[in-house]
Design a protein around this motif. Structure first.
Motif, PDB file in Angstrom:
ATOM      1  N   GLU A  74      36.762  29.185  38.155  1.00 38.46           N
ATOM      2  CA  GLU A  74      35.726  29.512  39.142  1.00 38.46           C
ATOM      3  C   GLU A  74      36.090  30.763  39.920  1.00 38.46           C
ATOM      4  OE1 GLU A  74      36.553  26.366  38.796  1.00 38.46           O
ATOM      5  OE2 GLU A  74      34.648  25.390  38.301  1.00 38.46           O
ATOM      6  N   ILE A  75      37.381  30.890  40.274  1.00 36.62           N
ATOM      7  CA  ILE A  75      37.802  32.055  41.058  1.00 36.62           C
ATOM      8  C   ILE A  75      37.542  33.331  40.267  1.00 36.62           C
ATOM      9  CG2 ILE A  75      39.768  33.224  42.117  1.00 36.62           C
ATOM     10  CD1 ILE A  75      40.931  30.556  42.816  1.00 36.62           C
ATOM     11  N   LEU A  76      37.903  33.300  38.973  1.00 37.68           N
ATOM     12  CA  LEU A  76      37.681  34.495  38.155  1.00 37.68           C
ATOM     13  C   LEU A  76      36.191  34.797  38.025  1.00 37.68           C
ATOM     14  CD1 LEU A  76      40.342  34.229  35.325  1.00 37.68           C
ATOM     15  CD2 LEU A  76      40.220  35.873  37.198  1.00 37.68           C
ATOM     16  N   ALA A  77      35.385  33.749  37.896  1.00 33.92           N
ATOM     17  CA  ALA A  77      33.936  33.978  37.815  1.00 33.92           C
ATOM     18  C   ALA A  77      33.461  34.671  39.085  1.00 33.92           C
ATOM     19  CB  ALA A  77      33.207  32.656  37.629  1.00 33.92           C
TER      20      ALA A  77
ATOM     21  N   LEU B 188      32.903  32.196  48.259  1.00 43.04           N
ATOM     22  CA  LEU B 188      32.150  31.005  47.882  1.00 43.04           C
ATOM     23  C   LEU B 188      32.683  30.376  46.603  1.00 43.04           C
ATOM     24  CD1 LEU B 188      29.682  29.343  48.733  1.00 43.04           C
ATOM     25  CD2 LEU B 188      28.340  30.663  47.120  1.00 43.04           C
ATOM     26  N   ASP B 189      32.870  31.184  45.575  1.00 46.30           N
ATOM     27  CA  ASP B 189      33.329  30.637  44.311  1.00 46.30           C
ATOM     28  C   ASP B 189      34.744  30.090  44.402  1.00 46.30           C
ATOM     29  OD1 ASP B 189      31.585  32.519  41.685  1.00 46.30           O
ATOM     30  OD2 ASP B 189      30.909  31.224  43.298  1.00 46.30           O
ATOM     31  N   THR B 190      35.599  30.743  45.215  1.00 50.25           N
ATOM     32  CA  THR B 190      36.945  30.207  45.407  1.00 50.25           C
ATOM     33  C   THR B 190      36.855  28.840  46.079  1.00 50.25           C
ATOM     34  OG1 THR B 190      37.816  32.426  45.690  1.00 50.25           O
ATOM     35  CG2 THR B 190      39.216  30.624  46.416  1.00 50.25           C
ATOM     36  N   GLN B 191      36.016  28.759  47.110  1.00 44.72           N
ATOM     37  CA  GLN B 191      35.873  27.487  47.806  1.00 44.72           C
ATOM     38  C   GLN B 191      35.406  26.394  46.857  1.00 44.72           C
ATOM     39  OE1 GLN B 191      32.667  27.288  50.534  1.00 44.72           O
ATOM     40  NE2 GLN B 191      33.381  25.422  51.503  1.00 44.72           N
ATOM     41  N   VAL B 192      34.399  26.704  46.067  1.00 45.20           N
ATOM     42  CA  VAL B 192      33.877  25.716  45.126  1.00 45.20           C
ATOM     43  C   VAL B 192      34.959  25.305  44.131  1.00 45.20           C
ATOM     44  CG1 VAL B 192      32.282  25.392  43.211  1.00 45.20           C
ATOM     45  CG2 VAL B 192      31.482  26.405  45.317  1.00 45.20           C
ATOM     46  N   GLY B 193      35.691  26.285  43.627  1.00 46.49           N
ATOM     47  CA  GLY B 193      36.723  25.996  42.634  1.00 46.49           C
ATOM     48  C   GLY B 193      37.792  25.076  43.188  1.00 46.49           C
TER      49      GLY B 193
ATOM     50  N   MET C  30      37.402  46.454  46.959  1.00 45.26           N
ATOM     51  CA  MET C  30      37.646  45.247  46.174  1.00 45.26           C
ATOM     52  C   MET C  30      38.959  44.583  46.581  1.00 45.26           C
ATOM     53  SD  MET C  30      35.159  44.489  44.276  1.00 45.26           S
ATOM     54  CE  MET C  30      35.972  43.166  43.437  1.00 45.26           C
ATOM     55  N   LEU C  31      39.954  45.413  46.813  1.00 50.23           N
ATOM     56  CA  LEU C  31      41.258  44.868  47.221  1.00 50.23           C
ATOM     57  C   LEU C  31      41.113  44.066  48.497  1.00 50.23           C
ATOM     58  CD1 LEU C  31      43.503  45.667  45.310  1.00 50.23           C
ATOM     59  CD2 LEU C  31      44.540  46.972  47.149  1.00 50.23           C
ATOM     60  N   LEU C  32      40.399  44.655  49.462  1.00 54.39           N
ATOM     61  CA  LEU C  32      40.160  43.953  50.722  1.00 54.39           C
ATOM     62  C   LEU C  32      39.397  42.655  50.475  1.00 54.39           C
ATOM     63  CD1 LEU C  32      39.144  46.723  53.274  1.00 54.39           C
ATOM     64  CD2 LEU C  32      40.896  44.963  53.594  1.00 54.39           C
ATOM     65  N   ALA C  33      38.376  42.750  49.619  1.00 55.31           N
ATOM     66  CA  ALA C  33      37.553  41.567  49.362  1.00 55.31           C
ATOM     67  C   ALA C  33      38.394  40.458  48.753  1.00 55.31           C
ATOM     68  CB  ALA C  33      36.395  41.931  48.443  1.00 55.31           C
ATOM     69  N   LEU C  34      39.288  40.809  47.833  1.00 56.25           N
ATOM     70  CA  LEU C  34      40.153  39.800  47.218  1.00 56.25           C
ATOM     71  C   LEU C  34      41.156  39.251  48.229  1.00 56.25           C
ATOM     72  CD1 LEU C  34      40.862  41.496  43.787  1.00 56.25           C
ATOM     73  CD2 LEU C  34      39.575  39.402  44.162  1.00 56.25           C
ATOM     74  N   ALA C  35      41.749  40.180  49.005  1.00 59.92           N
ATOM     75  CA  ALA C  35      42.792  39.765  49.945  1.00 59.92           C
ATOM     76  C   ALA C  35      42.258  38.843  51.026  1.00 59.92           C
ATOM     77  CB  ALA C  35      43.427  40.996  50.578  1.00 59.92           C
ATOM     78  N   ILE C  36      41.012  39.039  51.407  1.00 61.62           N
ATOM     79  CA  ILE C  36      40.429  38.189  52.436  1.00 61.62           C
ATOM     80  C   ILE C  36      39.629  37.042  51.818  1.00 61.62           C
ATOM     81  CG2 ILE C  36      38.762  38.111  54.329  1.00 61.62           C
ATOM     82  CD1 ILE C  36      39.623  40.828  55.141  1.00 61.62           C
ATOM     83  N   GLY C  37      38.867  37.345  50.774  1.00 57.75           N
ATOM     84  CA  GLY C  37      37.962  36.351  50.200  1.00 57.75           C
ATOM     85  C   GLY C  37      38.663  35.150  49.612  1.00 57.75           C
ATOM     86  N   ILE C  38      39.685  35.379  48.775  1.00 59.12           N
ATOM     87  CA  ILE C  38      40.325  34.253  48.107  1.00 59.12           C
ATOM     88  C   ILE C  38      41.050  33.334  49.099  1.00 59.12           C
ATOM     89  CG2 ILE C  38      42.027  33.564  46.392  1.00 59.12           C
ATOM     90  CD1 ILE C  38      41.289  35.887  44.710  1.00 59.12           C
ATOM     91  N   PRO C  39      41.905  33.858  49.970  1.00 58.28           N
ATOM     92  CA  PRO C  39      42.545  32.957  50.947  1.00 58.28           C
ATOM     93  C   PRO C  39      41.516  32.241  51.816  1.00 58.28           C
ATOM     94  CG  PRO C  39      43.646  35.081  50.936  1.00 58.28           C
ATOM     95  CD  PRO C  39      42.421  35.249  50.114  1.00 58.28           C
ATOM     96  N   LEU C  40      40.474  32.978  52.227  1.00 62.00           N
ATOM     97  CA  LEU C  40      39.456  32.345  53.063  1.00 62.00           C
ATOM     98  C   LEU C  40      38.787  31.199  52.321  1.00 62.00           C
ATOM     99  CD1 LEU C  40      38.046  32.451  55.762  1.00 62.00           C
ATOM    100  CD2 LEU C  40      36.353  33.993  54.798  1.00 62.00           C
TER     101      LEU C  40
END
Lengths: 246, 249, 243
Positions: C167-170, C128-133, C60-70
């Motif tokens: 959106e990011i939290l969702a 995806l959700d970060t991008q949309v947000g 999860m940490l990896l997913a957050l660290a890469i997913g949100i900035p991406l």
């Protein structure tokens, strides 16, 4: 027009970018088990030509389609029931909310125990994963009917039956269709997990066979094909959805 | 008097008292307006008269008889149009008759007539998504006319429409009502609109809603639409009402 | 709490069904609770839980660290968004478990594979959700901040991120739920560690009380994480509607 080329252009660039990256990654000597794109493509082509891929899909498609079809009929009916009846909603909603968040894969070994390793287990695996999302979407479709439309129907003295048939259900149709599309996505996930956890047949069989003889290009190709088949069918359904419910 | 409300009281679920002791009479064949600032309960009162929401006290009389729910003699025009998005104009206008079980051919014939009357001839097979806000409201009005109710209830029908369209609408509405002898109960928060259209205006004061005054504009409606807006009686009415309402802003 | 009452009804039904021995695989609810209380403090369970939590946490940490900035980059740099958008969309609904055999072949059989599985399950929906947000962050807010001279860093931290937070939290909540599924599937496929191993052991040896106890514990864990993030979501909900 201009934007159309732009979008197509970007899609093409996207594919090229991804496959180029894959090719490079494959050639990097990290692991012999990671073939570059070119070899995978060749492997895929060979399997299409000699029919093994087609035969495998024929086998895998059965529990997938059967499961989703059963789910669709029962799931939509139940979701509508939940939407129309507060009593059913009260009893079932918490269950389905939990089921949506739950890692259902944990129960699959149990299915194997009860129903063996045949078609039944796999169909049940698909149903278990697809049902919650189909039910929940149908339910939401019913519940989200705009109150204004309901009042309008009542103002012209519509009966409850007329209200449900002429207003609530047509309005819910859009979300019900969305639920079916998402249900198919979950179905794909379910059948892959079933193939990997219960017993490999069809596509799963191809994957484990090629893995065991270390034919990594063909193993990758099979996996890539199932991801592609899932992506394409979902994309087509989405376009259909946009056509039917603008 | 075709519609009377006596001692109407209404309290919302959250305990807020919306209406208290409302008494009004609506003369047959005339356009009466419920006017007041936001939150004075005018839409609530209208929906109670329509039988769409229950009341906590008092009664609604139509033609001398008390009513509890919706009835064929009353038709409602909604603020947000309430059109079936998947049905075309023809089906939407005929919807009231469809619910009554009128045969398809007959109800479509009736609907077509009123579609033409509200100026939407040629648009029968468009869907609401393909119509502007003003046109959608015309569909709502045509639907209400199609069921041939004597009483038409209109809930801020022109508020979701732009100013120019609104003016045209007001003029067209007066025209339409001259041909059909309907009783109209109208809700608005626009003083000009009320003065322009109404034979009688009931001013409602906010929380709890009660009738504070009844005004009968002295306007000669036989004049041309533009001339009415410069009629002495119209302008005086507007000033008078504003004088009474400004304390609530 | 009507929901609680509904669940209580189900537990009662479960108890009755178990007592009546309707099916060999369904023990009474009380027996399951007993088993849960028994296995929780054992060393075996403790080890399995630690391994599982570790894999889940890392993934999860990896997913957050890469997913949100991406997701942020994809929203703000149109080129990146157009290039990667299609793939993110494909992989969000794709059967990711199909990739696990590859992982096993390349990375080996062990915890790393499970961590990568969790990462893959969670990262796409977070991105995806970060991008949309970020994309839908109120334009007029951005213009307002710029008109008052906000620097780039301030724009991101004071306006964009907060505006997109619902959106990011969702996305994070959905990612966490998928992460739990990922850790279970990963461990079941790898079959020699963590709760995956325990699931196999219990079902193979027909220890039904223990099996269902473990199922309940894992389900509760998934639910608890989901609700914890939902609570965070509710905190920012108050401004979500008026954006």
């Amino acid at each position: 027009m201009k934007s159309d080329f732009g979008q197509r252009g970007w899609q093409l660039a996207s594919f090229v970018f991804f496959f180029a990256l894959w090719e490079l990654a494959g050639r990097w000597p990290v692991s012999p088990a990671f073939p570059p794109f070119s070899q995978t493509a060749v492997g895929l082509w060979e399997m299409i030509l000699d029919g093994t891929l087609g035969k495998a899909y024929l086998i895998t498609a059965q529990p997938l389609l059967l499961g989703v079809a059963l789910c669709a009929v029962a799931g939509i009916a139940f979701g509508i029931g939940m939407g129309l009846s507060r009593a059913i909603e009260w009893l079932s909603l918490p269950v389905f909310i939990i089921l949506q968040a739950a890692p259902m894969a944990a129960i699959i070994p149990l299915l194997t125990y009860m129903y063996g390793i045949g078609l039944t287990s796999k169909v049940l695996a698909v149903i278990m994963l697809a049902a919650p999302v189909i039910v929940m979407n149908s339910y939401k479709g019913i519940r989200n009917t705009p109150p204004s439309l309901l009042q309008m129907c009542r103002s012209f003295q519509g009966t409850r039956v007329q209200e449900v048939l002429k207003v609530v259900l047509p309005h819910a149709a859009a979300l019900i269709f969305t639920g079916l599309r998402l249900g198919l996505a979950m179905g794909f996930i379910g059948i892959v997990i079933a193939e990997l956890l219960i017993t490999p047949t069809g596509i799963g069989d191809l994957i484990s066979y090629h893995s065991s003889v270390a034919d990594y290009p063909k193993m990758f190709a099979t996996i890539a094909s199932i991801v592609a088949v899932a992506a394409i069918s979902l994309h087509l359904l989405q376009r259909l959805e946009r056509r039917l419910f603008p | 008097m075709i519609v009377e409300v006596k001692n109407i009281a209404k309290t919302y679920d959250n305990g807020v008292e919306a209406l208290r002791d409302v008494n009004l009479s609506f003369p047959k064949g005339q356009l009466s307006t419920l006017l007041g600032p936001s939150g004075c309960g005018k839409t609530t009162l209208l929906k109670i008269i329509a039988g769409l929401i229950p009341r906590n006290g008092g009664e609604v009389l139509v033609n001398g008889k008390p009513v509890d729910g919706p009835g064929p003699e009353r038709a409602f025009v909604f603020q947000d149009f309430a059109l079936l998005p998947w049905a075309d104009v023809l089906r939407n206008v005929a919807f009231g008759l469809e619910l009554r079980g009128v045969e398809r051919k007959q109800r479509e014939e009736t609907a077509r007539r009123y579609i033409a009357e509200v100026g939407l001839k040629g648009f029968e097979h468009r869907t609401p998504a393909q119509l502007s806000g003003g046109m959608r409201q015309r569909v709502g009005l045509a639907r209400a006319l199609t069921v041939n109710a004597d009483i038409i209830l209109m809930d801020e029908p022109f508020s979701s429409v732009d100013e120019q369209t609104r003016r045209k609408f007001q003029e067209d509405l007066l025209d339409l009502l001259r041909h059909h002898q309907k009783t109209v109960i109208f809700v608005t928060h626009s003083i000009e609109e009320a003065a322009y259209l109404s034979d009688q205006i009931a001013l409602l004061s906010p929380r709890p809603g009660t009738v504070s005054r009844i005004v009968r504009p002295d306007v000669d409606r036989k004049k041309a639409p533009d001339e009415i807006r410069r009629d002495r009686g119209y302008l005086d009415t507007v000033d008078e009402i504003w004088g009474m309402l400004r304390q609530y802003v | 709490m009507k929901t609680v009452l509904s669940l209580v009804v189900w537990f009662v039904l479960w108890e009755i069904a178990g007592r009546l021995k309707i099916s060999t695989i369904v023990p009474p609810f009380s027996a399951v609770i007993e088993a849960a209380i028994e296995i929780a403090p054992t060393e075996k369970f403790g080890k399995a839980a630690i391994i599982t939590l570790r894999s889940f946490g890392l993934g999860m940490l990896l997913a957050l660290a890469i997913g949100i900035p991406l997701g942020v980059v994809m929203a703000r740099v149109k080129g990146v968004g157009r290039l990667l958008g299609m793939w993110v969309n494909i992989f969000v609904s794709a059967p990711i478990s199909a990739l696990v055999p590859i992982l096993m072949a390349v990375v080996g059989i062990g915890e790393t594979t499970v961590v990568v599985t969790v990462f893959l399950f969670a990262v796409f929906v977070i991105t995806l959700d970060t991008q949309v947000g970020i994309t839908h962050a109120d334009r007029s807010l951005v213009e307002m901040a710029r008109s008052f001279g906000a620097s780039r860093a301030q724009l991101y931290s004071k306006v964009l991120f907060l505006s997109a937070l619902p959106e990011i939290l969702a996305g994070v909540r959905l990612g966490a739920i998928r992460g739990v599924k990922g850790v279970v599937i990963g461990q079941l496929l790898v079959a020699i560690i963590g709760v995956g191993e325990l699931f196999e052991v219990y079902s193979n040896n027909f220890l039904m009380e223990e099996f269902w106890a473990l199922v309940t514990i894992v389900f509760l864990f998934a639910f608890a994480i989901s609700e914890a993030i939902a609570a965070l979501e509710r905190r920012v909900e108050y401004y979500a509607a008026s954006r």
